[in-house]
Design an enzyme around this catalytic site. Sequence first.
Site, short mmCIF file in Angstrom:
data_model
loop_
_atom_site.label_atom_id
_atom_site.label_comp_id
_atom_site.label_asym_id
_atom_site.label_seq_id
_atom_site.Cartn_x
_atom_site.Cartn_y
_atom_site.Cartn_z
N ASP A 117 0.80 -1.23 0.00
CA ASP A 117 0.00 0.00 0.00
C ASP A 117 0.83 1.28 0.00
OD1 ASP A 117 -2.66 -1.05 -0.04
OD2 ASP A 117 -2.40 -1.67 2.03
N ASP A 135 -6.41 -4.16 -5.48
CA ASP A 135 -6.01 -2.85 -4.97
C ASP A 135 -4.62 -2.45 -5.45
OD1 ASP A 135 -7.63 -4.57 -3.32
OD2 ASP A 135 -7.67 -3.03 -1.77
#
Length: 419
Positions: A125, A192
């Site tokens: 992330d 993602d």
Amino acid sequence: MTTFPSFRTTVTTLLTGFAFPLFAAPATSAETDLAAKLPSVYARCFEQYRGLLKQMEAQKPEMQPKRWQDGKLVVIPPRDWCSGFFPGSLWYLYEKTGEAFWKDAATQYTDRLLEPLRHDASNHDVGFRTYCSAGNALRLTKDPKYAAFLHDTAAALRTRYDDEMGLICSWNNPKNLKGNGFFVPQYIVIIDNMMNLELLEWDAKNGGDPKSDLISRSQADLTDLHHFRPDGSAYHVLDYNRVTKKVHGIFAGQGACTEGTWSRGHSWAVYGFTMMYRETKNLKYLVRAMKCADYWMNEPNLPADGVAYWDFKAPRIPNEERDASAAAVTASALLELCQFAPTDKAAAYRAFGVKILSSLASDAYLAKTGENGNFLLMHCVGNKPGWYGNPKSGEVDVPLNYADYYFLEALGRFERLIK
């Protein structure tokens, strides 16, 4: 449910090398209505975020606001995947106003991320945390300290890539390839990941490692190849076998079931492939972005206002929670995609992006001043399957900082379209 122009026809047009211009059209009545609302919408946003900044004065100096739940502000440390969204939202408010108040606040909340995240590669992330914050800071201030930080974080993200797999590992140790000789550890890749590739593209184009671009394209290529069902909907979690390099497990992740379509995961796909086309001009990324967009717009379980349930196949529809965060991501993506797609598709994407954004800007989703813990959008879902095990962490029907970030981004993209 309205059916939009044929995807097959569009693909044929693209692949035969048709050169299409940016889509431009006179404002529709929906666009005129939304444009008229913008001053009051922004006024509410400014007041809400002034209130949120006031609340943050009582928090530890390294923390960021994430959500409002059970009457309390929930804050997060730099390593939380959501830590970059609040600073990014502050930068969007500064971009809108040019006011020193918002620049000072955005700088403060961005700079508290720099050292904790500069070399952090604990998961994938990196782009969410650093490009939404420092990326916007660099774009608006040109301060070289942000460029140096982004190059360092791109280098950290590259360490999660394995040349043999051709993919960025979302979690676990990406270098633990063979385990103990007979057990093959998981190599988890989630949809993602597409949202972290913009950082790598920026790095490659701005004096960083050229490998950043190769990694970014490989990730997008294999996601395009493996992460979608024939109808264009996205899986959330794939597990690759480290020896065969093939997918040997598919998991629901934050979705309702393996064959469901988690709406925010699908929104990452619409946004991520649109971004990858912008950065590379590779037509297959545009084709994938359009197919993902078409799935959203034509999904029978999509409510009339364009704001999806948290999963398109959730078992109790229509008695399921909406996810304004997924809608905000999709609206922003569509308002960019319409600038790249051929004319027949562009008109549909632009209109649908405006439709979703208009819904989010209404009282049904945009909080009144002083309510919603001073966040902007109501009715978001973070991880409903997690809620079943721990209601305090599942984030069901709450405001979320990334919903606000993509809502503000979508407002800005809409304004630039109609100028």
